[in-house]
Design a protein around this motif. Structure first.
Motif, PDB file in Angstrom:
ATOM      1  N   VAL A  42      50.259  53.286  15.627  1.00 16.32           N
ATOM      2  CA  VAL A  42      51.601  52.772  15.861  1.00 16.32           C
ATOM      3  C   VAL A  42      51.647  51.423  16.584  1.00 16.32           C
ATOM      4  CG1 VAL A  42      52.760  55.009  15.786  1.00 16.32           C
ATOM      5  CG2 VAL A  42      51.800  54.190  17.946  1.00 16.32           C
ATOM      6  N   ALA A  43      50.574  51.062  17.288  1.00 16.97           N
ATOM      7  CA  ALA A  43      50.612  49.798  18.036  1.00 16.97           C
ATOM      8  C   ALA A  43      49.222  49.496  18.562  1.00 16.97           C
ATOM      9  CB  ALA A  43      51.599  49.893  19.197  1.00 16.97           C
ATOM     10  N   ASN A  44      49.149  48.389  19.271  1.00 14.48           N
ATOM     11  CA  ASN A  44      47.924  47.998  19.962  1.00 14.48           C
ATOM     12  C   ASN A  44      48.262  47.837  21.439  1.00 14.48           C
ATOM     13  OD1 ASN A  44      45.785  46.032  21.027  1.00 14.48           O
ATOM     14  ND2 ASN A  44      45.017  46.564  19.003  1.00 14.48           N
ATOM     15  N   LEU A  45      47.298  48.078  22.306  1.00  9.66           N
ATOM     16  CA  LEU A  45      47.553  47.937  23.752  1.00  9.66           C
ATOM     17  C   LEU A  45      48.135  46.567  24.094  1.00  9.66           C
ATOM     18  CD1 LEU A  45      44.476  49.640  25.467  1.00  9.66           C
ATOM     19  CD2 LEU A  45      46.872  50.344  25.573  1.00  9.66           C
ATOM     20  N   LYS A  93      53.576  48.692  32.574  1.00  7.70           N
ATOM     21  CA  LYS A  93      54.913  49.090  33.054  1.00  7.70           C
ATOM     22  C   LYS A  93      55.993  48.700  32.041  1.00  7.70           C
ATOM     23  CE  LYS A  93      55.637  49.193  37.551  1.00  7.70           C
ATOM     24  NZ  LYS A  93      55.852  48.725  38.928  1.00  7.70           N
ATOM     25  N   GLY A  94      55.580  48.394  30.829  1.00  9.29           N
ATOM     26  CA  GLY A  94      56.530  48.046  29.783  1.00  9.29           C
ATOM     27  C   GLY A  94      56.663  49.164  28.770  1.00  9.29           C
ATOM     28  N   SER A  95      57.489  48.918  27.785  1.00 11.77           N
ATOM     29  CA  SER A  95      57.716  49.926  26.756  1.00 11.77           C
ATOM     30  C   SER A  95      57.816  49.271  25.382  1.00 11.77           C
ATOM     31  CB  SER A  95      59.001  50.705  27.043  1.00 11.77           C
ATOM     32  OG  SER A  95      60.111  49.851  26.920  1.00 11.77           O
ATOM     33  N   ARG A  96      57.760  50.105  24.392  1.00 15.02           N
ATOM     34  CA  ARG A  96      57.937  49.657  23.015  1.00 15.02           C
ATOM     35  C   ARG A  96      58.630  50.787  22.264  1.00 15.02           C
ATOM     36  NH1 ARG A  96      53.885  46.763  18.831  1.00 15.02           N
ATOM     37  NH2 ARG A  96      55.218  47.004  17.038  1.00 15.02           N
ATOM     38  N   ARG A  97      59.501  50.415  21.392  1.00 11.32           N
ATOM     39  CA  ARG A  97      60.258  51.391  20.612  1.00 11.32           C
ATOM     40  C   ARG A  97      59.736  51.372  19.185  1.00 11.32           C
ATOM     41  NH1 ARG A  97      66.578  50.492  20.882  1.00 11.32           N
ATOM     42  NH2 ARG A  97      65.991  48.626  19.764  1.00 11.32           N
ATOM     43  N   ILE A  98      59.463  52.559  18.638  1.00  8.34           N
ATOM     44  CA  ILE A  98      59.031  52.644  17.245  1.00  8.34           C
ATOM     45  C   ILE A  98      59.884  53.678  16.527  1.00  8.34           C
ATOM     46  CG2 ILE A  98      56.649  52.000  17.754  1.00  8.34           C
ATOM     47  CD1 ILE A  98      55.944  54.991  17.308  1.00  8.34           C
ATOM     48  N   LYS A  99      59.917  53.590  15.228  1.00  7.21           N
ATOM     49  CA  LYS A  99      60.677  54.545  14.447  1.00  7.21           C
ATOM     50  C   LYS A  99      59.764  55.124  13.376  1.00  7.21           C
ATOM     51  CE  LYS A  99      65.216  55.237  12.628  1.00  7.21           C
ATOM     52  NZ  LYS A  99      66.558  54.746  12.571  1.00  7.21           N
ATOM     53  N   VAL A 100      59.741  56.437  13.299  1.00  4.80           N
ATOM     54  CA  VAL A 100      58.977  57.144  12.278  1.00  4.80           C
ATOM     55  C   VAL A 100      59.983  57.993  11.514  1.00  4.80           C
ATOM     56  CG1 VAL A 100      57.124  58.780  11.805  1.00  4.80           C
ATOM     57  CG2 VAL A 100      56.933  57.202  13.759  1.00  4.80           C
ATOM     58  N   LYS A 101      60.305  57.573  10.314  1.00  8.29           N
ATOM     59  CA  LYS A 101      61.370  58.186   9.513  1.00  8.29           C
ATOM     60  C   LYS A 101      62.658  58.190  10.340  1.00  8.29           C
ATOM     61  CE  LYS A 101      58.209  60.713   6.618  1.00  8.29           C
ATOM     62  NZ  LYS A 101      57.738  61.964   6.127  1.00  8.29           N
ATOM     63  N   GLU A 102      63.235  59.345  10.632  1.00 12.18           N
ATOM     64  CA  GLU A 102      64.490  59.411  11.392  1.00 12.18           C
ATOM     65  C   GLU A 102      64.253  59.524  12.894  1.00 12.18           C
ATOM     66  OE1 GLU A 102      67.379  58.962   9.807  1.00 12.18           O
ATOM     67  OE2 GLU A 102      66.132  58.746   8.017  1.00 12.18           O
ATOM     68  N   LEU A 103      63.003  59.582  13.289  1.00 12.74           N
ATOM     69  CA  LEU A 103      62.646  59.827  14.681  1.00 12.74           C
ATOM     70  C   LEU A 103      62.392  58.514  15.419  1.00 12.74           C
ATOM     71  CD1 LEU A 103      61.872  62.062  16.724  1.00 12.74           C
ATOM     72  CD2 LEU A 103      59.564  61.944  15.801  1.00 12.74           C
ATOM     73  N   SER A 132      39.102  49.097  20.075  1.00 14.29           N
ATOM     74  CA  SER A 132      39.996  48.263  19.266  1.00 14.29           C
ATOM     75  C   SER A 132      41.347  48.035  19.938  1.00 14.29           C
ATOM     76  CB  SER A 132      40.223  48.911  17.895  1.00 14.29           C
ATOM     77  OG  SER A 132      40.944  50.128  18.049  1.00 14.29           O
ATOM     78  N   GLY A 133      41.696  48.897  20.912  1.00 14.45           N
ATOM     79  CA  GLY A 133      43.004  48.820  21.545  1.00 14.45           C
ATOM     80  C   GLY A 133      44.091  49.530  20.743  1.00 14.45           C
ATOM     81  N   SER A 134      43.720  50.177  19.675  1.00  6.76           N
ATOM     82  CA  SER A 134      44.704  50.858  18.820  1.00  6.76           C
ATOM     83  C   SER A 134      45.298  52.074  19.529  1.00  6.76           C
ATOM     84  CB  SER A 134      44.051  51.322  17.514  1.00  6.76           C
ATOM     85  OG  SER A 134      43.568  50.213  16.792  1.00  6.76           O
ATOM     86  N   ILE A 135      46.607  52.240  19.354  1.00 10.15           N
ATOM     87  CA  ILE A 135      47.316  53.379  19.924  1.00 10.15           C
ATOM     88  C   ILE A 135      47.783  54.276  18.774  1.00 10.15           C
ATOM     89  CG2 ILE A 135      49.279  54.146  21.307  1.00 10.15           C
ATOM     90  CD1 ILE A 135      49.301  51.305  22.551  1.00 10.15           C
ATOM     91  N   TYR A 136      47.470  55.559  18.907  1.00 11.75           N
ATOM     92  CA  TYR A 136      47.872  56.543  17.898  1.00 11.75           C
ATOM     93  C   TYR A 136      48.821  57.551  18.530  1.00 11.75           C
ATOM     94  CZ  TYR A 136      43.762  54.776  15.433  1.00 11.75           C
ATOM     95  OH  TYR A 136      42.846  53.963  14.821  1.00 11.75           O
ATOM     96  N   ILE A 137      49.740  58.040  17.743  1.00 16.32           N
ATOM     97  CA  ILE A 137      50.626  59.116  18.166  1.00 16.32           C
ATOM     98  C   ILE A 137      50.456  60.270  17.195  1.00 16.32           C
ATOM     99  CG2 ILE A 137      53.037  59.863  18.332  1.00 16.32           C
ATOM    100  CD1 ILE A 137      53.792  57.205  19.380  1.00 16.32           C
ATOM    101  N   LYS A 138      50.435  61.479  17.765  1.00 17.73           N
ATOM    102  CA  LYS A 138      50.377  62.682  16.919  1.00 17.73           C
ATOM    103  C   LYS A 138      51.777  63.255  16.809  1.00 17.73           C
ATOM    104  CE  LYS A 138      45.590  63.673  17.982  1.00 17.73           C
ATOM    105  NZ  LYS A 138      44.637  64.605  18.590  1.00 17.73           N
ATOM    106  N   ILE A 139      52.219  63.377  15.583  1.00 16.45           N
ATOM    107  CA  ILE A 139      53.568  63.889  15.313  1.00 16.45           C
ATOM    108  C   ILE A 139      53.466  65.183  14.519  1.00 16.45           C
ATOM    109  CG2 ILE A 139      55.744  63.418  14.136  1.00 16.45           C
ATOM    110  CD1 ILE A 139      55.353  60.505  14.835  1.00 16.45           C
TER     111      ILE A 139
END
Length: 104
Positions: free
Chosen positions: A7-10, A16-26, A97-104
């Motif tokens: 979903v993103a990279n570090l 102390k920041g945030s990021r907003r992502i959208k996965v389908k309707e979520l 790699s700095g890659s960020i994964y989310i498990k849904i």
């Protein structure tokens, strides 16, 4: 069935920041904490639906920008005296790699 999504990279999220992502309707808010961890939660306060990605982070708690409800980013629970809960998502960081994964 659990799906692991890149979903993103570090480098995309300040400490102390945030990021907003959208996965389908979520809609999901991701927060990068001072300890280097990244936590992900549903981007909606259980009180009035304020966007938590716009809130202030203190430790592992985010303050809702609408009414200052405090939501624990690890459990998704509102702190007393408020009552409510939001969905949390397991995250994984590939530190090479700095890659960020989310498990849904």
């Amino acid at each position: 069935m659990t799906t692991k999504l890149l979903v993103a990279n570090l480098s995309d999220i300040d400490v102390k920041g945030s990021r907003r992502i959208k996965v389908k309707e979520l809609e999901i808010a991701m927060f990068r904490l001072t300890d280097g961890s990244v936590l992900a939660v549903e981007n909606s306060c259980p009180h009035k639906g304020g966007l938590l990605s716009e809130g202030m982070v203190c430790g592992s708690t985010v303050h809702c920008p609408l009414h200052d409800w405090k939501i624990d980013l690890k459990s998704g629970n509102a702190q007393e005296p408020d009552d409510g809960c939001i969905k949390t998502f397991e995250t994984e960081i590939d530190h090479k790699s700095g890659s960020i994964y989310i498990k849904i």
